[in-house]
Motif scaffolding. Structure first.
Motif, PDB file in Angstrom:
ATOM      1  N   GLY A 171     -28.761 -39.741 -79.463  1.00 53.60           N
ATOM      2  CA  GLY A 171     -28.342 -40.769 -78.510  1.00 53.60           C
ATOM      3  C   GLY A 171     -27.196 -41.655 -78.960  1.00 53.60           C
ATOM      4  N   PHE A 172     -26.620 -41.377 -80.133  1.00 60.62           N
ATOM      5  CA  PHE A 172     -25.467 -42.162 -80.589  1.00 60.62           C
ATOM      6  C   PHE A 172     -24.229 -41.731 -79.808  1.00 60.62           C
ATOM      7  CE2 PHE A 172     -28.356 -42.873 -84.023  1.00 60.62           C
ATOM      8  CZ  PHE A 172     -27.981 -44.088 -84.580  1.00 60.62           C
ATOM      9  N   LYS A 173     -23.373 -42.722 -79.544  1.00 65.21           N
ATOM     10  CA  LYS A 173     -22.141 -42.463 -78.804  1.00 65.21           C
ATOM     11  C   LYS A 173     -20.941 -42.882 -79.643  1.00 65.21           C
ATOM     12  CE  LYS A 173     -24.207 -42.400 -74.355  1.00 65.21           C
ATOM     13  NZ  LYS A 173     -25.085 -41.328 -74.631  1.00 65.21           N
ATOM     14  N   GLU A 174     -19.921 -42.056 -79.583  1.00 67.68           N
ATOM     15  CA  GLU A 174     -18.677 -42.346 -80.298  1.00 67.68           C
ATOM     16  C   GLU A 174     -17.994 -43.542 -79.646  1.00 67.68           C
ATOM     17  OE1 GLU A 174     -14.801 -39.728 -81.053  1.00 67.68           O
ATOM     18  OE2 GLU A 174     -16.668 -38.582 -81.216  1.00 67.68           O
ATOM     19  N   ASP A 175     -17.556 -44.512 -80.465  1.00 65.34           N
ATOM     20  CA  ASP A 175     -16.914 -45.684 -79.867  1.00 65.34           C
ATOM     21  C   ASP A 175     -15.735 -46.214 -80.681  1.00 65.34           C
ATOM     22  OD1 ASP A 175     -18.231 -46.875 -81.967  1.00 65.34           O
ATOM     23  OD2 ASP A 175     -19.390 -48.273 -80.760  1.00 65.34           O
ATOM     24  N   GLY A 176     -15.123 -45.365 -81.472  1.00 62.51           N
ATOM     25  CA  GLY A 176     -13.930 -45.791 -82.190  1.00 62.51           C
ATOM     26  C   GLY A 176     -13.829 -45.204 -83.572  1.00 62.51           C
ATOM     27  N   VAL A 177     -12.886 -45.739 -84.333  1.00 66.64           N
ATOM     28  CA  VAL A 177     -12.633 -45.281 -85.697  1.00 66.64           C
ATOM     29  C   VAL A 177     -12.622 -46.502 -86.614  1.00 66.64           C
ATOM     30  CG1 VAL A 177     -10.962 -44.149 -87.223  1.00 66.64           C
ATOM     31  CG2 VAL A 177     -11.300 -43.288 -84.904  1.00 66.64           C
ATOM     32  N   ASN A 178     -13.330 -46.402 -87.729  1.00 68.83           N
ATOM     33  CA  ASN A 178     -13.302 -47.426 -88.783  1.00 68.83           C
ATOM     34  C   ASN A 178     -12.816 -46.746 -90.053  1.00 68.83           C
ATOM     35  OD1 ASN A 178     -14.771 -48.914 -86.902  1.00 68.83           O
ATOM     36  ND2 ASN A 178     -16.192 -49.708 -88.412  1.00 68.83           N
ATOM     37  N   ASN A 179     -12.114 -47.477 -90.880  1.00 65.84           N
ATOM     38  CA  ASN A 179     -11.747 -46.946 -92.178  1.00 65.84           C
ATOM     39  C   ASN A 179     -12.808 -47.325 -93.194  1.00 65.84           C
ATOM     40  OD1 ASN A 179      -9.369 -45.642 -91.502  1.00 65.84           O
ATOM     41  ND2 ASN A 179      -8.150 -47.485 -91.746  1.00 65.84           N
ATOM     42  N   PHE A 180     -13.135 -46.385 -94.066  1.00 59.31           N
ATOM     43  CA  PHE A 180     -14.059 -46.642 -95.168  1.00 59.31           C
ATOM     44  C   PHE A 180     -13.396 -46.125 -96.428  1.00 59.31           C
ATOM     45  CE2 PHE A 180     -17.554 -45.314 -97.990  1.00 59.31           C
ATOM     46  CZ  PHE A 180     -18.118 -46.552 -98.202  1.00 59.31           C
ATOM     47  N   CYS A 181     -13.168 -47.016 -97.389  1.00 56.54           N
ATOM     48  CA  CYS A 181     -12.443 -46.663 -98.621  1.00 56.54           C
ATOM     49  C   CYS A 181     -11.108 -46.010 -98.293  1.00 56.54           C
ATOM     50  CB  CYS A 181     -13.294 -45.752 -99.509  1.00 56.54           C
ATOM     51  SG  CYS A 181     -14.760 -46.539-100.189  1.00 56.54           S
ATOM     52  N   GLY A 182     -10.454 -46.510 -97.244  1.00 59.79           N
ATOM     53  CA  GLY A 182      -9.142 -46.004 -96.868  1.00 59.79           C
ATOM     54  C   GLY A 182      -9.162 -44.721 -96.062  1.00 59.79           C
TER      55      GLY A 182
END
Length: 195
Positions: A171-182
């Motif tokens: 049930g998770f929905k994609e909602d963007g992009v985050n950077n993690f450790c670049g």
């Protein structure tokens, strides 16, 4: 069975975090292959504390019928990240020879925010994969934190299609992009109040 993490789970929780991060990110954090044991020690030490984001108190652990650890998930309220991150910074300064202040860390791009419960790390040992352990861990984390009333968020690497499929099935929905450790990661969210 899935149970609340205990201090004795710290080595397994440390392994969970490094496995979830992946080899390349751990090498980057360690500043080289030769320092990888320090990264495992970093996360194991943090898992043994009560106040770090990676604390055993924020972990759920899956065990088999013989009480062997087979998987774990770490989750926490994103509103507490700044305070919990202090332990991470202090331990990284000690073990990885960093020289970072809490104020400097405030400028890091955060993997989460104050408006969500963050599912930070998930790992299942290889021989127990494809048996529903990961799904059970995620569902248990949602159950544990559901009364806080915030949506759940997590990050997944764009090329990790298997994990992406699992999260979408739950049930998770994609909602963007985050950077993690670049590195760019897909952010997915799940709102327990919209079930």
């Amino acid at each position: 069975m899935i149970r609340q993490g205990i201090k004795e789970d710290a080595p397994f929780i440390g392994k969970t975090i490094t496995e979830a991060m992946g080899h390349e990110l751990c090498v980057g954090l360690a500043d080289g292959e030769e320092n990888l044991p320090k990264v495992l020690k970093l996360f194991t030490d943090l898992a043994a504390t009560e106040t770090a984001q990676y604390s055993y108190k924020n972990a759920l652990v899956a065990v088999d019928n013989d009480d062997n650890r087979i998987g774990a998930i770490i989750g926490y309220d994103g509103a507490g990240l700044r305070e919990m991150r202090k332990d991470f910074i202090a331990k990284a300064n000690e073990l990885l020879d960093w020289n970072v202040t809490v104020e400097e860390a405030d400028n890091w791009e955060s993997e989460t925010n104050s408006k969500e419960i963050y599912l930070d790390s998930l790992f299942v040992i290889p021989e127990y994969r494809n048996r529903g352990v990961a799904s059970s861990l995620i569902k248990s984390a949602i159950y544990k934190y559901r009364t806080i009333g915030k949506p759940f968020g997590l990050l997944v690497e764009p090329h990790n299609t298997k994990a992406h499929k699992l999260y979408k099935e739950l049930g998770f929905k994609e909602d963007g992009v985050n950077n993690f450790c670049g590195e760019p990661m897909i952010h997915l969210s799940y709102n327990v109040n919209k079930e």
